[in-house]
Design an enzyme around this catalytic site. Structure first.
Site, PDB file in Angstrom:
ATOM      1  N   ASP A 477       0.656  -1.376  -0.170  1.00 57.63           N
ATOM      2  CA  ASP A 477       0.078   0.234   0.030  1.00 57.63           C
ATOM      3  C   ASP A 477       0.362   1.567  -0.011  1.00 57.63           C
ATOM      4  OD1 ASP A 477      -2.143   1.258   0.185  1.00 57.63           O
ATOM      5  OD2 ASP A 477      -3.076   0.574   2.168  1.00 57.63           O
ATOM      6  N   ASP A 547     -10.735   1.801  -3.491  1.00 53.48           N
ATOM      7  CA  ASP A 547     -11.692   2.175  -1.795  1.00 53.48           C
ATOM      8  C   ASP A 547     -12.723   2.283  -2.355  1.00 53.48           C
ATOM      9  OD1 ASP A 547      -8.753   1.864  -0.433  1.00 53.48           O
ATOM     10  OD2 ASP A 547      -8.567   3.782   0.417  1.00 53.48           O
TER      11      ASP A 547
HETATM   12  C1  DGJ Z   1      -5.578   1.722   1.976  1.00 45.42           C
HETATM   13  C2  DGJ Z   1      -6.266   0.518   1.371  1.00 45.42           C
HETATM   14  O1  DGJ Z   1      -6.788   0.665  -0.313  1.00 45.42           O
HETATM   15  C3  DGJ Z   1      -7.225   0.005   2.326  1.00 45.42           C
HETATM   16  O2  DGJ Z   1      -7.512  -1.544   1.260  1.00 45.42           O
HETATM   17  C4  DGJ Z   1      -6.488  -1.088   3.405  1.00 45.42           C
HETATM   18  O3  DGJ Z   1      -5.747  -1.336   2.659  1.00 45.42           O
HETATM   19  C5  DGJ Z   1      -5.974   0.783   3.893  1.00 45.42           C
HETATM   20  N1  DGJ Z   1      -5.240   1.652   2.918  1.00 45.42           N
HETATM   21  C6  DGJ Z   1      -5.224   0.219   5.152  1.00 45.42           C
HETATM   22  O4  DGJ Z   1      -4.890   1.783   5.829  1.00 45.42           O
END
Ligand code: DGJ
Length: 728
Positions: A477, A547
């Protein structure tokens, strides 16, 4: 096929359906003569004409000839400072302070196979490729420019990259070094870009080129949620299934710029590459700089064909998926189920609920390390939180494996919280400008990945984690944009290299993990799709698409993403309702159909589902497995436009056209709705198909007249049609 005609110094690149041509003229200027539908041959420079144009200078060696000007000729790689006032591709700053470059042809090489770019992502492959390198030289600046072309005939793909070599005795500072320049002798083109924001990425936007410069880019240090490094130029009449269009994709995950200029004489130029903002790369004598790769596809029959060619090329010559050749398991991720609030018991409960439903991979998301109970602490401290996970990773992983599931883990290697042991020990490892308080993003700072020592430390810490248990998947991430960009390890005159060195650092680390853990699938993520680009796909063959897990918003996001990137690269999950991003309630069946069109998974507490829901989920995972090769290797057809049409529909069609999966999702319902006949695409017109196991439907009728969909009852109803050719 690369054809060279020595008498006219003409280079013609043929792919299956397109032709690309350039020519070194009598002054050694490399002119771009044609890129379009395939031609049998010929020298297209007959289209290039000169005229005495006011305020367009003439190169010195043309004497007093006033009809030859770099400002009006179609250039293969534009320069600056010597008479072309349109978009430059290359801007060197020489030690005398001049910003000028005049490139002339000196020779070429070609070979079978594909060139590679050290430290950068690039399409790969063997015998299906041919490479051409054209050498250009600026005699005054002692700069050599090598234009690389990779030709993948089968998929109409032409890749480009540029190497700039300082052959002089003094340093040169590169202020701009684009990957591709594409000139068109027409001004009536339109430009399509893919734009958005966090949780609403890659929404297409199309507009005619107006006089002057227009474009998109990113100065966020990542390719960004806001604009994607993929653009299309097209004829005004171009649509999904007809018309001429050109796609340009950059294999780069940092600051980029894609600009198009419609200039005074109704011609157009596209220039794409690293964003010149805060870019200044010093080349000492003997050093060279390599630009990221760009990949072009021209489609004479609309966007759909262009997308399918990109998809095929990406699937076969860019993705390096350790799980290719097998079916990737359906996964469940705990993020939306628990956020930071979990321990081993909670995770095992989630996994226990998932295992009987056909879900084979459990992914532990953010919150397992340091004192990470919220997003304001512990990034950088990559040690297991033993209060949450007593017995460490090994104990947890063996309990998950006992359920018959594989295990995956979330990491965010490029970031640090000030509230961390790492930051306390190494405050200078974060990007920040001396004497200036730096901005936080999600309460975190960005580690200086341009630095070898920083990368080494992070590599060591994460290597220990990955080696400590049987881990088969990593979600990598990256949750903020870069600001306050300044590296404590570089002198002031090299600060313009930090953004690019950062990206190279990310690539280097990803490559090391790939090499040392070859069985581990790394999924890319940046707050969802903030770094969804072809550069990342080379290292992370799937990327969390957004997201936003709402099925209806996802239809738009996946539609926009599909213009360049194949469905198998899009991480897509079913989540709970009301949705956590927009509060929408959609049927579980619809959520499954939307998510199944990608790398499928769940992101909800499955222990809270009803027996009816569990039956639906069990069917979804079984369907996904049954349709896996259609979704992952089939051709993708957009059947409608979710930004315009009340129904969103798409199809995955097998290469031999004997099988297809059609998905359709209605929007909000209204009383007395009209009947909908959905016109299918990509079928064999001469075949008859069974649909969902029954009937005999002629392929041509399904494509020309359509298939009658049931009337919707309730908002967001969805349907899936499975077509199989009937044995005659
Ligand atoms: C952003 C990601 O896109 C989410 O799916 C998740 O992993 C969060 N970060 C965790 O902090």
């Amino acid at each position: 096929m690369i054809v060279y005609d020595a008498a006219s110094r003409l280079f013609t690149l043929h792919t299956q359906n397109t032709t690309y041509q350039m020519k070194a003229d009598e002054y050694g200027v490399l002119l771009h003569t044609y890129y379009g539908p395939r031609l049998s041959g010929g020298d297209l420079s007959y289209l290039i004409r000169g005229a005495d144009r006011g305020f367009s200078p003439n190169p010195n060696e043309t004497g007093h000839c006033r009809t030859y000007s770099l400002d009006t000729l179609p250039q293969e790689y534009s320069t600056c400072g010597v008479g072309d006032f349109r978009l430059p591709s290359l801007e060197p700053e020489l030690t005398d302070g001049s910003h000028a470059c005049d490139l002339r042809y000196t020779g070429f090489e070609r070979w079978n196979g594909k060139y590679a770019l050290e430290g950068l992502p690039a399409f790969f492959g063997g015998a299906q490729w041919q490479t051409l390198v054209i050498f250009l030289e600026d005699a005054a600046a002692h700069l050599r420019v090598e234009l690389y072309y990779g030709v993948l005939e089968e998929h109409d793909l032409i890749t480009r990259a540029v190497r700039i070599l300082n052959r002089g005795k003094s340093s040169v500072r590169l202020r701009q070094a684009a990957s591709v320049c594409l000139d068109f002798q027409r001004g009536d083109l339109e430009m399509m870009t893919f734009n958005g924001r966090h949780a609403m990425e890659r929404c297409p936007s199309r507009a005619p080129l107006r006089p002057g410069v227009q474009g998109v880019g990113s100065i966020r240090g990542a390719s960004s949620h806001q604009h994607n490094p993929f653009v299309i130029l097209c004829e005004p009449a171009c649509g999904e299934d007809y018309g001429l269009c050109w796609g340009a994709m950059l294999l780069y995950s940092g600051n980029f710029q894609a600009q198009a200029e419609r200039s005074q004489f109704e011609d157009s130029r596209l220039v794409m590459g690293i964003n010149p903002y805060h870019f200044c790369y010093t080349l000492s004598p003997g050093e060279s700089f390599i630009t990221p790769e760009a990949a072009l596809i021209c489609s004479p029959c609309g966007f759909g064909q262009m997308s399918r060619q990109y998809h095929r090329a990406i699937r076969t010559h860019l993705l390096r998926d350790p799980m290719a050749g097998t079916q990737k398991p359906v996964l469940v991720n705990n993020w939306e189920a628990t956020y930071f609030d979990f321990d081993s018991e909670a995770l095992v409960r989630l996994a226990q609920a998932a295992a009987p439903l056909g879900i084979g991979l459990f992914v532990m998301d953010d919150g397992w390390f340091g004192r990470r109970d919220s997003d304001s602490s512990s990034l950088g401290d990559w040690q297991v939180n033993s209060e949450k996970l007593p017995g460490g990773l090994e104990a947890l992983v063996s309990r998950i494996k006992a359920l018959g599931m594989k295990f995956g883990i979330w990491v965010e290697p490029e970031m640090v919280n000030e509230d961390s042991a790492l930051y306390q020990a190494h405050p200078d490892w974060a990007l920040k400008i001396p004497g200036r308080p730096c901005a936080r993003g999600r309460s975190q700072l960005v580690l200086d990945f341009s630095r070898q020592d920083v990368r080494e430390h992070i590599y060591g810490a994460l290597h220990a984690i990955l080696a400590s248990a049987d881990i088969t998947y990593v979600k990598w991430d990256m949750n903020r944009s870069l600001s306050d960009v300044w590296s404590a390890a570089l002198p002031p005159e090299r600060q313009g290299e930090v953004y690019h060195r950062y990206v190279l650092g990310v690539y280097e680390l990803l490559e090391r993990f790939r090499r040392d853990f070859p069985h581990v699938l790394i999924e890319g993520c940046s707050g969802g799709g903030g770094r969804f680009d072809a550069g990342m796909l080379y290292y992370t063959p799937q990327i969390w698409c957004s997201d936003n897990t709402d099925a209806i918003d996802r239809l738009r996001i996946q539609y926009g993403t599909s213009f360049c990137y194949p469905p198998c690269t899009m991480g897509a999950h079913v989540s709970a309702v009301p949705n956590d991003q927009n509060g929408r309630v959609t049927p579980l069946e619809t959520r499954g159909i939307a998510a199944m069109s990608g790398a499928f998974g769940y992101e909800m507490d499955l222990s809270q589902t009803t027996p009816q829901d569990r039956a639906v989920i069990q069917k979804q995972t079984a369907d996904y497995r049954a349709y896996y090769s259609l979704i992952h290797q089939g051709d993708y057809y957009r059947l409608s436009d979710p930004f315009r049409d009340p129904l969103t529909a798409w199809a995955h069609v097998s290469q031999d056209k004997r099988e297809a999966l059609v998905s359709a999702v209605y929007g909000t319902v209204h009383a007395a709705p009209p009947f909908t006949a959905l016109k299918l695409k990509g079928l064999d017109p001469a075949q008859h198909y069974q649909i969902n196991g029954a009937g005999s439907w002629p392929g041509d009728a399904l494509m020309q007249a359509g298939y009658p969909l049931p009337l919707p009852w309730g908002d967001y109803q969805a349907f899936q049609l499975h077509l199989c050719a009937i044995e005659e």
